[in-house]
Structures are given as structure tokens and as C-alpha cells.
Design an enzyme around this catalytic site. Structure first.
Site, PDB file in Angstrom:
ATOM      1  N   HIS A  58       0.836  -1.207   0.000  1.00 49.45           N
ATOM      2  CA  HIS A  58       0.000   0.000   0.000  1.00 49.45           C
ATOM      3  C   HIS A  58       0.873   1.260   0.000  1.00 49.45           C
ATOM      4  O   HIS A  58       0.688   2.163  -0.825  1.00 49.45           O
ATOM      5  CB  HIS A  58      -0.910  -0.036   1.231  1.00 49.45           C
ATOM      6  CG  HIS A  58      -1.758   1.176   1.419  1.00 49.45           C
ATOM      7  ND1 HIS A  58      -3.122   1.155   1.283  1.00 49.45           N
ATOM      8  CD2 HIS A  58      -1.446   2.465   1.751  1.00 49.45           C
ATOM      9  CE1 HIS A  58      -3.611   2.357   1.508  1.00 49.45           C
ATOM     10  NE2 HIS A  58      -2.605   3.178   1.810  1.00 49.45           N
ATOM     11  N   GLU A  59       1.822   1.297   0.925  1.00 50.70           N
ATOM     12  CA  GLU A  59       2.688   2.476   1.024  1.00 50.70           C
ATOM     13  C   GLU A  59       3.662   2.554  -0.158  1.00 50.70           C
ATOM     14  O   GLU A  59       3.981   3.646  -0.637  1.00 50.70           O
ATOM     15  CB  GLU A  59       3.447   2.460   2.354  1.00 50.70           C
ATOM     16  CG  GLU A  59       2.567   2.435   3.586  1.00 50.70           C
ATOM     17  CD  GLU A  59       1.557   3.591   3.636  1.00 50.70           C
ATOM     18  OE1 GLU A  59       1.810   4.631   2.994  1.00 50.70           O
ATOM     19  OE2 GLU A  59       0.529   3.437   4.299  1.00 50.70           O
ATOM     20  N   HIS A  62       1.962   4.270  -3.022  1.00 49.06           N
ATOM     21  CA  HIS A  62       1.993   5.733  -2.881  1.00 49.06           C
ATOM     22  C   HIS A  62       3.359   6.268  -3.341  1.00 49.06           C
ATOM     23  O   HIS A  62       3.435   7.237  -4.116  1.00 49.06           O
ATOM     24  CB  HIS A  62       1.789   6.134  -1.417  1.00 49.06           C
ATOM     25  CG  HIS A  62       0.391   6.016  -0.920  1.00 49.06           C
ATOM     26  ND1 HIS A  62      -0.687   6.558  -1.568  1.00 49.06           N
ATOM     27  CD2 HIS A  62      -0.107   5.436   0.212  1.00 49.06           C
ATOM     28  CE1 HIS A  62      -1.791   6.315  -0.880  1.00 49.06           C
ATOM     29  NE2 HIS A  62      -1.461   5.626   0.212  1.00 49.06           N
TER      30      HIS A  62
END
Length: 266
Positions: A58-59, A62
Site C-alpha cells: 500500500h505504502e 503511494h
């Protein structure tokens, strides 16, 4: 100027992440094969490790989107190594989300990457950076539920099926929560570039408390019921029934003892 070797080290996959992925693979195999003496322990380790892997991805999503949008600083910060310890504070990024999984079966959004927004031009790019994380949870949920919506469960062991169902529930809850247009969450980050300067100034002080506000609301029984009704509806659309997620959560919390209802399900 950074050397090519330096840039390579900034993007090399962290041994920490490799170790967590290895735990996921080994405990997934133990759950599938029934090798573990206590299936619940294998399910707990498998789901927890896979959940941490999803937090890292998820990170990473980003950071990778930010890199391609103009923020070249994400490499030096270690965000491209998939190391969960690089994503803000270890307690907030990893430990707290795992605690929420144990307590309530909710996929709490994890840590955060600090993007140098001044390096990025164009509102659409800013929105895409924020959207990349929840979209990763959606992709993870699609992968976890593939055996269900492809009707390919023949030969899939019961405990592994339950574990996948519970892991999918975590991904769906994380995707929904992260997509809410609440300050501090990714959903607001998608909208923020399109808001006026005055609105952003008024909202900014509330950003650190956005997630706490959401979870306070989830303690309200009526709100909690609506939220999980929405989660269950999405999971049913992906072929997962309430029994699979319930028994997955039951197996995950092995220290409470297994529900006899789940033990008789084929």
C-alpha cells in the site's frame, strides 16, 4: 549527485520485507497442507504476515506513484524498499494495525509516506498518488477472492479457504476506510487538490484526528452495522459468504478456542 549504486540500494527490496514474505509463504503452506499441529497458529501467522505485506505494498504504491510524478526524494527515504519500518513509526505502521485486526477484524490503514508535494505538478497527479494505496488493497482483495469468484475452490483446504476469506475482509475494510473523504485518509487526499485554498486551511487542523474520528464512529452500533453490512455485501459479490469470514476470524483468534460450528464445515 547520487551514484547509480546509491540509487540501486534505495530501490533494493529490504531483507525485512523478504523475511515477512517468507513467513507468509511458509505459514500459507502449513495452513494449506495441514502440517501445523495447531491450525489456528498457522492461520494467525499467515494472515498477519500477509496483512503486513499488504501494508507495505500500500505504502510502496503511494511512493512509486509519487516517484513517477516528480518526487525523487522517496528513494532516499527508503520508501521503495518495501521495508515496513521505513513507513513512519513502527508502532503506528505495523503494530497498531495488527492489534486492530486481532481486536475487531478491521483492516486499519497503516503508516504513511511523506511526499514532497511541492515537487509535483498537476492536481491529477496528486490525486493519483493518494488513490494508489487503496487501489492496492482492492487488487489484493481481488487476488484473495479469486478462488471464490472463479468457482475454483475444489481442492482448496477448508482452513486455507477460511484464512483467505478473512484476509479478503481485511483488505475490503482497509480499502473502504482509506477511501472515505475524511481528512488524514487517502480518500480526502484524492479530493484535496481540487478544493479551494480556504477550505483546505479550515480542514487542515483536523487531519491528525481523522482516523480516530472514523474509529470512534465505528463504535456506534448503528454505524458499525451499516459499515459491516457494506463489507459483507462486497464480499458476497466476490463469492465469499458470512460463514467463511466468520470461521476465518475464529481460526485467527486461536487462543480463544475453536467454534465447533466451524469444525464441522466441509
Amino acid at each position: 549527485m547520487a551514484t547509480s549504486a546509491g540509487r540501486g540500494s534505495e530501490r533494493r527490496v529490504s531483507p525485512v520485507f523478504v523475511g515477512i514474505a517468507a513467513v507468509t509463504a511458509v505459514t500459507g503452506w502449513a495452513t494449506w497442507s495441514g502440517f501445523a499441529a495447531q491450525p489456528g497458529v498457522a492461520v494467525f501467522l499467515f494472515v498477519t504476515a500477509a496483512w503486513i505485506v499488504s501494508l507495505c505494498l500500500h505504502e510502496y504504491a503511494h511512493a512509486r506513484t509519487a516517484l513517477h510524478s516528480g518526487d525523487i526524494s522517496v528513494g532516499a527515504k527508503g520508501y521503495l524498499t518495501l521495508n515496513p519500518l521505513k513507513y513512519t513509526h513502527a508502532l503506528l505502521s505495523v503494530v497498531l494495525p495488527v492489534v486492530f485486526v486481532i481486536m475487531g477484524g478491521i483492516g486499519l490503514p497503516g503508516g504513511a509516506v511523506f511526499i514532497e508535494r511541492n515537487r509535483i505538478r498537476g492536481r491529477l497527479r496528486h490525486s493519483l498518488i493518494s488513490a494508489a494505496g487503496p487501489l492496492t488493497n482492492v487488487a489484493f482483495a481481488v487476488v484473495c477472492t479469486a478462488p471464490f469468484w472463479l468457482d475454483a475452490l475444489d481442492g482448496v483446504p477448508r482452513d486455507f479457504r477460511f484464512a483467505l476469506a478473512f484476509l479478503a475482509l481485511l483488505q475490503v475494510t482497509a480499502a473502504i476506510l482509506n477511501s472515505l473523504p475524511v481528512p488524514g485518509l487517502d480518500g480526502y487526499g484524492v479530493l484535496e487538490p481540487w478544493l479551494s485554498y480556504d477550505v483546505k486551511r479550515q480542514v487542515e487542523p483536523f487531519a491528525p484526528f481523522g482516523l480516530l474520528f472514523v474509529f470512534a464512529l465505528l463504535w456506534v452500533p448503528s454505524v458499525n452495522a451499516v459499515f459491516f453490512d457494506a463489507v459483507d455485501a462486497i464480499l458476497r459479490g466476490l463469492g465469499i459468504g458470512d460463514v467463511d469470514t466468520y470461521c476465518g476470524y475464529d481460526l485467527y483468534r486461536f487462543w480463544r478456542g475453536s467454534d465447533e460450528f466451524c469444525s464441522v464445515i466441509p
